[in-house]
Motif scaffolding. Structure first.
Motif, PDB file in Angstrom:
ATOM      1  N   TRP A  25       0.775  -1.351   0.053  1.00  0.00           N
ATOM      2  CA  TRP A  25      -0.021   0.096  -0.215  1.00  0.00           C
ATOM      3  C   TRP A  25       0.913   1.245   0.033  1.00  0.00           C
ATOM      4  O   TRP A  25       0.364   2.220  -0.494  1.00  0.00           O
ATOM      5  CB  TRP A  25      -1.053   0.051   1.279  1.00  0.00           C
ATOM      6  CG  TRP A  25      -1.818   1.137   1.283  1.00  0.00           C
ATOM      7  CD1 TRP A  25      -2.817   1.572   0.795  1.00  0.00           C
ATOM      8  CD2 TRP A  25      -1.424   2.435   2.246  1.00  0.00           C
ATOM      9  NE1 TRP A  25      -3.233   3.126   1.029  1.00  0.00           N
ATOM     10  CE2 TRP A  25      -2.644   3.359   2.154  1.00  0.00           C
ATOM     11  CE3 TRP A  25      -0.731   2.622   3.265  1.00  0.00           C
ATOM     12  CZ2 TRP A  25      -2.554   4.418   2.910  1.00  0.00           C
ATOM     13  CZ3 TRP A  25      -0.597   3.713   3.808  1.00  0.00           C
ATOM     14  CH2 TRP A  25      -1.604   4.612   3.568  1.00  0.00           C
ATOM     15  N   LEU A  28       1.422   3.024  -3.280  1.00  0.00           N
ATOM     16  CA  LEU A  28       0.345   3.939  -3.671  1.00  0.00           C
ATOM     17  C   LEU A  28       0.134   5.182  -3.139  1.00  0.00           C
ATOM     18  O   LEU A  28      -0.616   6.176  -3.403  1.00  0.00           O
ATOM     19  CB  LEU A  28      -0.965   3.271  -3.912  1.00  0.00           C
ATOM     20  CG  LEU A  28      -1.032   1.951  -4.585  1.00  0.00           C
ATOM     21  CD1 LEU A  28      -2.241   1.211  -4.279  1.00  0.00           C
ATOM     22  CD2 LEU A  28      -0.631   2.359  -5.981  1.00  0.00           C
ATOM     23  N   ASN A  29       0.794   5.560  -1.994  1.00  0.00           N
ATOM     24  CA  ASN A  29       0.564   6.918  -1.182  1.00  0.00           C
ATOM     25  C   ASN A  29       0.754   7.931  -1.743  1.00  0.00           C
ATOM     26  O   ASN A  29      -0.199   8.857  -1.671  1.00  0.00           O
ATOM     27  CB  ASN A  29       1.416   6.672   0.207  1.00  0.00           C
ATOM     28  CG  ASN A  29       1.041   7.480   1.096  1.00  0.00           C
ATOM     29  OD1 ASN A  29      -0.039   8.012   1.120  1.00  0.00           O
ATOM     30  ND2 ASN A  29       1.918   7.931   2.200  1.00  0.00           N
ATOM     31  N   THR A  32      -1.778   8.578  -4.803  1.00  0.00           N
ATOM     32  CA  THR A  32      -3.607   8.672  -4.695  1.00  0.00           C
ATOM     33  C   THR A  32      -3.817   9.804  -3.660  1.00  0.00           C
ATOM     34  O   THR A  32      -4.584   9.998  -3.124  1.00  0.00           O
ATOM     35  CB  THR A  32      -4.053   7.268  -3.710  1.00  0.00           C
ATOM     36  OG1 THR A  32      -3.120   7.138  -2.596  1.00  0.00           O
ATOM     37  CG2 THR A  32      -3.843   6.217  -4.517  1.00  0.00           C
ATOM     38  N   SER A  33      -2.710  10.443  -3.218  1.00  0.00           N
ATOM     39  CA  SER A  33      -2.807  11.775  -2.630  1.00  0.00           C
ATOM     40  C   SER A  33      -2.204  12.977  -3.234  1.00  0.00           C
ATOM     41  O   SER A  33      -1.192  13.586  -3.018  1.00  0.00           O
ATOM     42  CB  SER A  33      -2.147  11.847  -1.264  1.00  0.00           C
ATOM     43  OG  SER A  33      -2.593  10.531  -0.406  1.00  0.00           O
ATOM     44  N   PRO A  90      -9.150  -2.831  -0.340  1.00  0.00           N
ATOM     45  CA  PRO A  90      -9.043  -1.368  -0.666  1.00  0.00           C
ATOM     46  C   PRO A  90      -7.848  -0.943  -1.570  1.00  0.00           C
ATOM     47  O   PRO A  90      -7.616  -0.049  -2.254  1.00  0.00           O
ATOM     48  CB  PRO A  90      -8.967  -0.581   0.587  1.00  0.00           C
ATOM     49  CG  PRO A  90      -8.780  -1.605   1.706  1.00  0.00           C
ATOM     50  CD  PRO A  90      -9.168  -2.913   1.143  1.00  0.00           C
ATOM     51  N   SER A  93      -8.629  -1.508  -5.226  1.00  0.00           N
ATOM     52  CA  SER A  93      -9.510  -0.532  -5.658  1.00  0.00           C
ATOM     53  C   SER A  93      -8.702   0.604  -5.961  1.00  0.00           C
ATOM     54  O   SER A  93      -9.207   1.467  -6.868  1.00  0.00           O
ATOM     55  CB  SER A  93     -10.672  -0.267  -4.889  1.00  0.00           C
ATOM     56  OG  SER A  93     -10.343   0.209  -3.600  1.00  0.00           O
ATOM     57  N   ASP A  94      -7.720   0.870  -5.241  1.00  0.00           N
ATOM     58  CA  ASP A  94      -6.934   2.066  -5.405  1.00  0.00           C
ATOM     59  C   ASP A  94      -6.012   1.781  -6.612  1.00  0.00           C
ATOM     60  O   ASP A  94      -5.665   2.686  -7.507  1.00  0.00           O
ATOM     61  CB  ASP A  94      -5.909   2.469  -4.308  1.00  0.00           C
ATOM     62  CG  ASP A  94      -6.663   3.061  -3.281  1.00  0.00           C
ATOM     63  OD1 ASP A  94      -7.695   3.688  -3.410  1.00  0.00           O
ATOM     64  OD2 ASP A  94      -6.087   3.154  -1.927  1.00  0.00           O
ATOM     65  N   GLN A 109      -2.638  11.668 -10.923  1.00  0.00           N
ATOM     66  CA  GLN A 109      -3.789  11.895 -10.848  1.00  0.00           C
ATOM     67  C   GLN A 109      -4.440  13.269 -11.172  1.00  0.00           C
ATOM     68  O   GLN A 109      -4.185  14.030 -10.881  1.00  0.00           O
ATOM     69  CB  GLN A 109      -4.416  11.611  -9.515  1.00  0.00           C
ATOM     70  CG  GLN A 109      -5.910  11.273  -9.070  1.00  0.00           C
ATOM     71  CD  GLN A 109      -6.115  11.036  -7.742  1.00  0.00           C
ATOM     72  OE1 GLN A 109      -5.352  11.138  -6.714  1.00  0.00           O
ATOM     73  NE2 GLN A 109      -7.347  10.048  -7.502  1.00  0.00           N
TER      74      GLN A 109
END
Length: 123
Positions: A25, A28-29, A32-33, A90, A93-94, A109
């Motif tokens: 995870w 992806l930090n 996704t931010s 989750p 899904s990210d 993003q």
């Protein structure tokens, strides 16, 4: 191998799997931010997918190890495997919207939540 050894080994495998999934995870930090990390970021989506695949192998091995244990041992291993799958959901899904950028070097993003791919050899 005794039942106690099988149970302890299954527990160790499930904890190891949880750490691998949680560690995946962190890849992806940044992406996704976008409010915290604006701009083009490194594309870690392929690495995250591979780590998730590796992280799902130990629960399968743990369930195989406890196949001869009693009902309580199998139930605990099944609960641990379900917990690891719950951690995975989750993250999947990210990472799913990023998979079209599999071969791109960079990813960003967009304001609408979609991801744009960037090949850093062009700039």
């Amino acid at each position: 191998m005794t039942g106690a050894v099988r149970g302890v080994l299954a527990g160790v495998l499930l904890v190891l799997s949880g750490f691998v999934v949680l560690f995946s995870w962190t890849g992806l930090n940044e992406v996704t931010s976008p409010e915290s990390f604006p701009g083009i970021r490194d594309n870690h989506a392929p690495i995250v997918v591979i780590m998730l695949g590796i992280g799902l192998l130990p629960p399968a091995a743990a369930l195989w190890l406890v196949r001869r244990l009693g009902r309580a041992g199998r139930a605990m291993a099944l609960c641990g495997a379900v917990a690891v799958l719950a951690l995975t959901a989750p993250i999947v899904s990210d990472v799913a919207p990023m998979l079209h950028c599999w071969e791109a070097d960079g990813i960003a993003q967009q304001p609408d939540g979609s991801y744009k791919c960037y090949d850093r050899s062009w700039f």
